[in-house]
Design a protein around this motif. Sequence first.
Motif, short mmCIF file in Angstrom:
data_model
loop_
_atom_site.label_atom_id
_atom_site.label_comp_id
_atom_site.label_asym_id
_atom_site.label_seq_id
_atom_site.Cartn_x
_atom_site.Cartn_y
_atom_site.Cartn_z
N SER A 292 1.29 -0.75 0.17
CA SER A 292 -0.46 0.68 -0.31
C SER A 292 0.97 1.23 -0.08
O SER A 292 1.87 1.55 0.66
CB SER A 292 -0.67 0.25 1.51
OG SER A 292 -1.89 1.18 1.35
N ASN A 293 0.09 2.17 -0.51
CA ASN A 293 1.27 3.81 -0.63
C ASN A 293 0.25 4.91 -0.02
O ASN A 293 0.68 6.06 0.47
CB ASN A 293 1.29 4.66 -1.97
CG ASN A 293 1.97 3.53 -2.74
OD1 ASN A 293 2.96 3.09 -2.32
ND2 ASN A 293 2.49 4.19 -3.70
N ILE A 294 -0.33 4.29 1.04
CA ILE A 294 -0.39 4.86 2.12
C ILE A 294 0.09 5.19 3.21
O ILE A 294 0.47 3.23 4.05
CB ILE A 294 -2.45 3.97 2.27
CG1 ILE A 294 -3.25 4.83 1.02
CG2 ILE A 294 -2.77 5.06 4.09
CD1 ILE A 294 -4.83 4.73 1.04
N ASP A 295 0.17 6.02 4.43
CA ASP A 295 0.72 5.32 5.50
C ASP A 295 2.41 5.58 5.29
O ASP A 295 2.22 4.58 6.28
CB ASP A 295 0.25 5.09 6.78
CG ASP A 295 -0.43 5.96 6.57
OD1 ASP A 295 -1.45 7.03 6.48
OD2 ASP A 295 -1.84 5.08 7.71
N VAL A 296 3.39 5.45 4.11
CA VAL A 296 4.23 4.78 3.98
C VAL A 296 5.06 6.05 5.36
O VAL A 296 5.46 6.83 5.45
CB VAL A 296 4.62 5.17 2.61
CG1 VAL A 296 6.50 4.56 2.23
CG2 VAL A 296 4.15 4.33 1.58
N PRO A 297 6.34 4.88 6.35
CA PRO A 297 7.11 6.29 7.11
C PRO A 297 8.18 6.47 6.45
O PRO A 297 8.79 6.23 5.23
CB PRO A 297 7.43 4.48 7.80
CG PRO A 297 7.54 3.47 6.55
CD PRO A 297 6.15 3.88 6.34
N LEU A 298 8.41 7.58 7.05
CA LEU A 298 9.62 8.38 6.19
C LEU A 298 10.88 8.30 6.87
O LEU A 298 11.02 7.52 8.04
CB LEU A 298 8.76 10.03 6.93
CG LEU A 298 7.95 10.17 6.09
CD1 LEU A 298 7.81 11.81 6.74
CD2 LEU A 298 7.56 10.48 4.49
N ILE A 299 11.20 8.49 6.14
CA ILE A 299 13.40 7.96 6.19
C ILE A 299 14.25 9.16 5.93
O ILE A 299 14.02 9.83 5.57
CB ILE A 299 13.72 6.88 5.54
CG1 ILE A 299 13.21 5.82 5.08
CG2 ILE A 299 15.42 6.64 5.98
CD1 ILE A 299 14.06 4.93 4.23
N PRO A 300 14.18 9.09 7.98
CA PRO A 300 15.27 10.92 7.98
C PRO A 300 16.47 10.67 6.66
O PRO A 300 17.28 9.85 6.55
CB PRO A 300 15.87 10.96 9.42
CG PRO A 300 14.71 9.71 10.25
CD PRO A 300 14.48 8.68 9.08
N TYR A 301 16.88 11.67 6.47
CA TYR A 301 17.78 12.70 5.47
C TYR A 301 18.62 13.34 5.70
O TYR A 301 18.68 14.23 6.25
CB TYR A 301 17.22 12.71 3.67
CG TYR A 301 17.91 12.10 3.01
CD1 TYR A 301 18.81 11.07 2.12
CD2 TYR A 301 18.85 13.79 2.41
CE1 TYR A 301 19.70 11.51 1.49
CE2 TYR A 301 19.54 13.61 1.07
CZ TYR A 301 20.13 12.81 0.84
OH TYR A 301 20.82 12.67 -0.21
N PRO A 302 20.15 13.70 6.03
CA PRO A 302 20.75 12.34 5.26
C PRO A 302 20.49 11.39 6.24
O PRO A 302 20.73 10.15 5.95
CB PRO A 302 22.11 13.08 4.34
CG PRO A 302 22.38 13.69 5.44
CD PRO A 302 20.75 14.46 6.10
#
Length: 438
Positions: free
Chosen positions: A120-130
Amino acid sequence: MKLIYLVLLLCQVCYIQSGTVYGGTNNIKTREPLFAWRQIDFTDDNELNEENIYFEPPPNQIRSANSNNNGGVHDDYIQYNNVPMGATRWQGKIFVTLPRRRTGVPATLTYIVANKTRRSNIDVPLIPYPDLEVNRLRTRPVKGLTSLVSVYRTTADECDRLWMVDTGLLEYPDNRQQVQQPAIVVIDLNRNRIIHRYELPDNVLTNSSTLASIAVDVRPGSCEDTFAYIPDVSGNAIIVYNLRERRSWKFTHNSFHQDPIGGEFNLNGLEFEWDDGIFSIALGPIDRYGYRTAYYHAMASTHQFSVSTRVLRNQTNSERSFHGNDFVHLGDKGERQQTSSSVFDLDTGVLFYDLVNNNALGCWNTRKPFSSQNHVVLFQDNERFIYPSDITDDREGNIWVMTNTMPFFNYRSLNPQEINFRIWAFNVRELVSNTNCA
């Protein structure tokens, strides 16, 4: 019935249905967001393990920020307070920004993998960058480490660099804190590391400066020969930065201010007034002299302006008290056409802009006269396209839009069980086909 169809065709305008593209003879096409979130979760830097959510919302979503002894700030994760603002696609990544306007935001710059197969493309967790360490909130600088405090929007250039302004400001209600000097930050996207940081000097800032976006102007064949243009929303100015010389200056002009009658907004019955000045700068193609046209507007206005970068690049011009015809009034887009962000598509010559008062996406083909019939609303959705906060291009013929319902977050509340934040992607040529923007 034929008469009605003919009138609509001649006017290039038709009634907008929820979730449709329209304008001219374009066939109606239903649109769906590419990514959507009810609330924001985060994961670690392992792109293969998006299920590993390591920030858990505390009970009742109520925590405060507390200093520790290592110069850091223990800013507990408050899921509700994380509101995404900007979206920029570069290759396989989509960068998502979350300015620190409330407590409980663990990372201000993040990304998601764009082309990954998911359930699913709903509520995909975010990855801190860099990485998370760069995003960690601190009350004082740590030697050898560049920290990001608060970023609104980003821009990726043709040299594979990600540009942004770190405001250095925690915009907590009734407790604003300037943690560090506002700075331009540049990240090498191939190496995932910060390669440049330039602190903006006090002489280009005001006590109320709001630096929410940045436009980047690279001379072909020379990544070092780059200028950046930053609209100061509250300071009513354009800040110019010369990368090669590490210098900055600012322009002030009456066209950078709000329109006295352009600050009233009504989003689905939510009424409020804003006084935001110059909000966004979109750069056109390079002319035969090596300069571009910079298109700009105030948020609390329906008027569009332009200026040549020939003017902006010359610091001496900024010292003049009278600018003559340097800053050009192109025209008025019309009632309720207030715009947040805009982007210029170099291939088609079309200026795209977010219509915040209409929950819509609009356009103008700059090769045509600035007239009402040449301004087209391409897409509108009064349920899902609420407050388009950012629009960017990916240099592959697509534009990307973030919608985040922010005014409802500010003045009412969001329902954590409903979709509140969305990222949309549109193919430029498909979007404008058979409209007056083609």
